[in-house]
Design an enzyme around this catalytic site. Structure first.
Site, short mmCIF file in Angstrom:
data_model
loop_
_atom_site.label_atom_id
_atom_site.label_comp_id
_atom_site.label_asym_id
_atom_site.label_seq_id
_atom_site.Cartn_x
_atom_site.Cartn_y
_atom_site.Cartn_z
N ASP A 11 -3.95 -2.90 10.41
CA ASP A 11 -2.89 -4.09 10.71
C ASP A 11 -1.61 -3.37 11.13
O ASP A 11 -1.35 -2.12 10.99
CB ASP A 11 -2.55 -4.97 9.48
CG ASP A 11 -1.60 -6.00 9.92
OD1 ASP A 11 -1.79 -6.63 11.12
OD2 ASP A 11 -0.86 -6.36 9.17
N SER A 12 -0.84 -4.14 11.89
CA SER A 12 0.54 -3.55 12.28
C SER A 12 1.44 -3.21 11.03
O SER A 12 2.46 -2.55 11.05
CB SER A 12 1.05 -4.70 12.99
OG SER A 12 1.20 -5.68 12.54
N TYR A 43 3.59 -6.11 16.34
CA TYR A 43 2.85 -6.06 17.43
C TYR A 43 2.69 -7.32 18.51
O TYR A 43 2.81 -7.25 19.65
CB TYR A 43 1.34 -5.97 17.37
CG TYR A 43 0.88 -4.56 16.68
CD1 TYR A 43 1.95 -3.42 16.52
CD2 TYR A 43 -0.49 -4.26 16.33
CE1 TYR A 43 1.45 -2.15 16.01
CE2 TYR A 43 -0.86 -3.10 15.97
CZ TYR A 43 -0.05 -2.11 15.95
OH TYR A 43 -0.52 -0.82 15.30
N GLY A 44 2.95 -8.52 17.71
CA GLY A 44 3.20 -9.74 18.56
C GLY A 44 3.88 -9.80 19.88
O GLY A 44 3.21 -10.42 20.87
N CYS A 74 -5.79 -7.55 12.33
CA CYS A 74 -4.79 -7.98 12.92
C CYS A 74 -5.25 -8.79 14.12
O CYS A 74 -5.84 -8.17 14.74
CB CYS A 74 -3.96 -6.73 13.27
SG CYS A 74 -2.62 -7.09 14.37
N ASN A 75 -4.96 -9.99 14.18
CA ASN A 75 -5.32 -10.92 15.25
C ASN A 75 -4.81 -10.25 16.71
O ASN A 75 -5.71 -10.27 17.65
CB ASN A 75 -4.92 -12.21 15.27
CG ASN A 75 -5.71 -12.87 13.77
OD1 ASN A 75 -6.56 -13.60 14.12
ND2 ASN A 75 -5.04 -12.79 12.71
N GLU A 153 7.64 -9.30 6.76
CA GLU A 153 7.75 -7.83 6.48
C GLU A 153 9.06 -7.62 5.70
O GLU A 153 9.13 -6.59 5.35
CB GLU A 153 7.77 -6.76 7.80
CG GLU A 153 6.46 -6.97 8.53
CD GLU A 153 5.38 -6.09 7.94
OE1 GLU A 153 5.89 -4.95 7.42
OE2 GLU A 153 4.30 -6.16 7.92
N CYS A 185 -2.93 -14.98 12.46
CA CYS A 185 -2.09 -13.83 12.23
C CYS A 185 -2.21 -13.51 10.67
O CYS A 185 -2.40 -14.54 9.67
CB CYS A 185 -0.75 -13.92 12.61
SG CYS A 185 0.02 -12.60 11.88
N THR A 186 -2.99 -12.35 10.38
CA THR A 186 -3.07 -11.87 8.80
C THR A 186 -2.07 -11.96 7.94
O THR A 186 -2.13 -11.85 6.91
CB THR A 186 -3.83 -10.50 8.63
OG1 THR A 186 -3.27 -9.63 9.57
CG2 THR A 186 -5.17 -10.87 9.58
N1 DGL Z 1 -1.16 -9.29 11.08
C1 DGL Z 1 -0.76 -9.36 12.66
C2 DGL Z 1 -1.64 -10.39 13.41
O1 DGL Z 1 -2.72 -10.76 12.41
C3 DGL Z 1 0.57 -9.22 13.08
C4 DGL Z 1 1.07 -8.96 14.34
C5 DGL Z 1 2.49 -8.56 14.43
O2 DGL Z 1 2.72 -7.28 14.15
O3 DGL Z 1 2.97 -9.34 15.16
O4 DGL Z 1 -1.54 -10.68 14.34
#
Ligand code: DGL
Length: 270
Positions: A11-12, A43-44, A74-75, A153, A185-186
């Site tokens: 994941d990010s 990442y979003g 991570c979606n 975070e 989003c996880t």
């Molecule tokens: N957990 C990531 C997801 O499921 C978070 C993405 C991010 O870092 O913005 O999209």
């Protein structure tokens, strides 16, 4: 036959730990290696091509660790890169979008489904496609929630600072009379108590963790990749790697995973 190779999960940041926790519960004998790209979270808001590049780097790193399966927990990364990764690597790779979509289609009664996700995931149209391929009659309403990941975070999972953005993002979904909302989003299961309270008891919250770990178990079992120790007490080992400060990751991650993360290694990948 027992296959001791680890399952790779990434994941990010710490959000994918919500999926890892479910994998640990369902598959306690498996070894796992979790990669949190904390140097580059979130990442979003990034361009999908950039996220795809990051996902390739991380998958290469995990393949080098001899993983037997990879879960993109991570979606945003799954929306940006799942198909390209599956085409490029031999190792089985599972995303979180299809499992979440499947759970939502199973749960909704009025077939009005909301999605809370990052900007990248919403822009990709991945949920719209995934839900539409399962039930073309379901109406999908997507809402980008860019303020959630940076708050989580930082360890903010409740209180006034969270309440205001939760209301702002949930209001448009409630106006659409949705009866199920996908936490797309996880990271978001970590703030589900507030989201749940704001949406009220008539709306089911859908997280992809359960369906994703189920899918993981199915793939491992069908391929004969399960680890089967002789001693039932011989549980799998969890390894953690992150791209920023390992001490910070261990502290926040332990809180979110609800178990002690003892050691986190810095990643040389990024
Ligand atoms: N957990 C990531 C997801 O499921 C978070 C993405 C991010 O870092 O913005 O999209």
């Amino acid at each position: 036959m027992s296959d001791p190779r680890p399952i790779g999960v990434f994941d990010s940041g710490v959000g994918g730990l919500t999926v890892l926790a479910d994998i640990h519960d369902r598959l306690p004998y498996e070894n796992t290696i979790y990669f949190g790209d904390t140097a580059r979270v979130p990442y979003g808001p990034r361009d999908l091509a950039e996220v795809r590049y990051f996902a390739f780097e991380i998958v290469r790193y995990l393949v080098d660790q001899d993983v037997k399966l990879i879960v993109i927990a991570c979606n945003t990364a799954a929306a940006a890169a799942l198909k390209a990764l599956q085409r490029s690597f031999d190792v089985p790779i599972i995303g979180v979008v299809e499992p979440g979509a499947r759970a939502a289609v199973l749960e909704t009664r009025n077939r009005h489904v909301g999605v809370l996700a990052t900007e990248g995931t919403v822009k990709s149209g991945a949920y719209r496609r995934a839900v539409g391929s399962l039930d073309a009659g379901v109406k999908i309403y997507e809402q980008a929630a860019p303020e959630f990941v940076p708050l989580i975070e930082r360890g903010v999972t409740g209180g006034a600072e969270l309440e205001e953005p939760v209301r702002r993002y949930c209001d448009p979904l409630m106006e659409r009379n949705v009866d199920a909302v996908i936490l797309g989003c996880t990271h978001y299961p970590l703030i589900s108590a507030t989201i749940n309270r704001v949406l009220g008891p008539g709306v089911r919250l859908i997280s992809s963790a359960g369906q994703t770990s189920l899918e993981t178990a199915r793939v491992l079992s069908r391929r004969g990749y399960l680890r089967r120790p002789e001693d039932p007490e011989d549980h799998g080992k969890a390894t953690y790697v992150c791209s920023a400060d390992p001490v910070e990751f261990a502290a926040l991650g332990s809180r979110f995973l609800d178990e002690e993360i003892e050691a986190v290694a810095p990643a040389a990948v990024v």
